[in-house]
Write an enzyme that holds these catalytic residues in place. Sequence first.
Site, PDB file in Angstrom:
ATOM      1  N   HIS A 108      66.039   4.603  -5.557  1.00  0.00           N
ATOM      2  CA  HIS A 108      66.061   5.781  -4.573  1.00  0.00           C
ATOM      3  C   HIS A 108      64.782   6.364  -4.183  1.00  0.00           C
ATOM      4  O   HIS A 108      64.744   6.973  -3.241  1.00  0.00           O
ATOM      5  CB  HIS A 108      66.773   7.200  -5.538  1.00  0.00           C
ATOM      6  CG  HIS A 108      68.436   6.728  -5.717  1.00  0.00           C
ATOM      7  ND1 HIS A 108      69.175   7.873  -5.585  1.00  0.00           N
ATOM      8  CD2 HIS A 108      68.874   5.672  -5.606  1.00  0.00           C
ATOM      9  CE1 HIS A 108      70.307   7.616  -5.715  1.00  0.00           C
ATOM     10  NE2 HIS A 108      70.231   6.128  -6.063  1.00  0.00           N
ATOM     11  N   HIS A 270      74.174  -3.166  -9.860  1.00  0.00           N
ATOM     12  CA  HIS A 270      75.352  -2.542 -10.563  1.00  0.00           C
ATOM     13  C   HIS A 270      75.647  -3.566 -11.631  1.00  0.00           C
ATOM     14  O   HIS A 270      76.543  -3.135 -12.516  1.00  0.00           O
ATOM     15  CB  HIS A 270      76.515  -2.283  -9.762  1.00  0.00           C
ATOM     16  CG  HIS A 270      76.429  -1.239  -8.959  1.00  0.00           C
ATOM     17  ND1 HIS A 270      77.488  -0.857  -7.984  1.00  0.00           N
ATOM     18  CD2 HIS A 270      75.396  -0.382  -8.527  1.00  0.00           C
ATOM     19  CE1 HIS A 270      77.073   0.194  -7.127  1.00  0.00           C
ATOM     20  NE2 HIS A 270      75.783   0.633  -7.529  1.00  0.00           N
TER      21      HIS A 270
END
Length: 749
Positions: A108, A270
């Site tokens: 992020h 993920h």
Amino acid sequence: MFKRTIPLFAAFTLAISPSIFPNYAHAQEDKPKTNQYWWPKMLDLSPLRQPNATSNPMGEKFNYAEEFNSLDLNAVIEDLKKLMTTSQDWWPADYGNYGPLFIRMSWHAAGTYRIYDGRGGANGGFQRFAPQNSWPDNANLDKARRLLWPIKQKYGRKISWADLLVLAGNVAMESMGFKTIGFAGGREDAWEAININWGTEGKWLESKRQDKVGKLEKPLAATVMGLIYVNPEGPNGVPDPLAAAEKIRETFGRMAMNDEETVALIAGGHAFGKTHGAASGKYLGPAPEAAGIEEQGFGWKNSYGSGKGKDTITSGLEGAWTVTPTHWSHNYLQNLFNFNWVKTKSPGGAIQWVPENSNASSMVPDAFDPSKRHAPVMLTTDLALKFDPVYSKIAKRFLDNPKEFDDAFARAWFKLIHRDMGPRSRYLGSLVPKEIMIWQDPVPPVDYKLVDANDIANLKGKILNSGLTTPELVKTAWASASTFRGTDMRGGANGARIRLAPQKDWPANDPQELAKVLKTLESIQNNFNNAQADGKKISLADLIVLGGNAAIEQAAKQAGYDIIVPFTPGRTDATQGMTDVKSFEVLEPKADGFRNYFDKSNNMSPPEMLVDKASLLKLSVPEMTVLVGGMRVLNANTGQNQYGVFTDKPGTLNNDFFINLLSMSTEWKKSSETEGIYEGYDRKTGKLKWKATSVDLIFGANSELRAVAEAYATDDAKDKFIQDFVNAWVKVMTADRFDIKAANANINS
């Protein structure tokens, strides 16, 4: 309006469920009103004043590269590895490992990068400041940064927050069994927030940023205000994997990722960690910037249960993708294709997906209770990789070829966390991979003897006697160097890519004229190089800049000033094979106020686009002002238009632009024939004297710009004007020369 803003976005699709985040209103009625409030159409010059050098507590002499190069990087890595598995009571680690949290933090930080203006990314460590530190998508990353504080405190100035935020995620992957391809330091810290256009929405998690055909407005990359990339539940919360794929492709593409890189990043990212949605978002308190002072920079205080651990609320989604959340595996892709997925809701009320097969209900370990097991989960954005035909083909290939997947993810991850750093010459540290990648915009090394002062003088003479005009030489040098973006350090004169596709064909560069200039300069280059017996050479990249310098020296001489424009050789010439055409297309100037060029497809006004261009070039208000004034009298407009050429001696470097602009002998009116053009008439005779654009007239209309223009229009400002113009010119010409420091001009009148 250009409102001190600039976009960025990304999604380690651990993203956020819009349903769980209330909008925290900030009362403004009792706040003093700004000039922008009273006069919203006023040109905002603040982008040219940030960051403020006085905000840096390290001082102007601080050299971060020297500090980082003295760092024991291996010791930092070992400390990070120890931190990963040392769970803290105040924020317990999922599965006893903070690695997935740090990966999300790094993602992020870097994933805000966007291609259209180069803004965003990890450089500066802006995740520490508003608004990023309080974006819904960054919920609970305040805890990740606070966990890192003891390491930052230990190593101090030797490693920036910006580097540490990225390194932590890289080390996390390595510590959990994934082999990355390396890490480069060199990201310097910012010390204040900057205002960037993240969108015009007035509420978090709104999405009002599409054009008439549904595409994101440029330069934005995220689809939703406050998210890094896309809504993980699907566009506007609608759980449609194919619609989600369209949004993913658009937003990841705007982060410089192709389809293969996108699949690798999502599937690889993920493989680690879980989402958190133990309960509804109603239990969460304000984000850090709105939290009480007693929270000391923490936000999202959770009143549900213990407020941490098993009771954590972050995105509202809940669960892990794989059976090995803290170990690298290919289980994400295995689960994605081996199960049929059915829609359900998390405890927090967010839409997610679980296997149709009930036998999968106990596959995944609980993050805190070893006696509990769970089903794996997928998000709507995960299923996009299964149902989108292009993504699915790539994902299946990765599933069948694990080593290929590992390599693709390693490369995409490295690109993600380094895309905003610019050329490899800025990379620091012992972990920098040796491989040169095309997205790094490589240029050849200098493998020849550089020209000396006598050669430079000789070459300038040949250029000035070649038949090329001052405007042609100035425009070519400017077109080459002004592609530089101080946001992601791309572009600039090094490489001479102005002679290659796509730059040679950009309308702003007057392609036909450019081709003529380049042909002449190439002839001078070849004649010089072929005449040397000692291996000495001049690159075309250097010769283009030298030509602009020579033209400016000649123009100053015509005004009665002998000057030497500083020049440092060392640029080299890239090849077309070193140049990703599609990647360079985003550098095309759709407006360049310095050349009085404006493409009407822009959604900002010409003066706003001028400020944006100057901001990308890292210019100050005076530097922007003096460059425009100088370029006008040098007759350097695109298309040889005469707008703003307020002088009867075009090609002579003087302050006529400012003198004539500010003269009360001229009355300005909007043109009745051409939109966006203004006509200046003699107040006494009514005779048409000048024509101008709004970029020209803004220097007399805007009170702050007029003040600077006045400084250059006074009788005693002639020397200062030339000195300042040359210094600003050299700053642009050397903006991408990370190996040198720009010198100031020598001037004699």
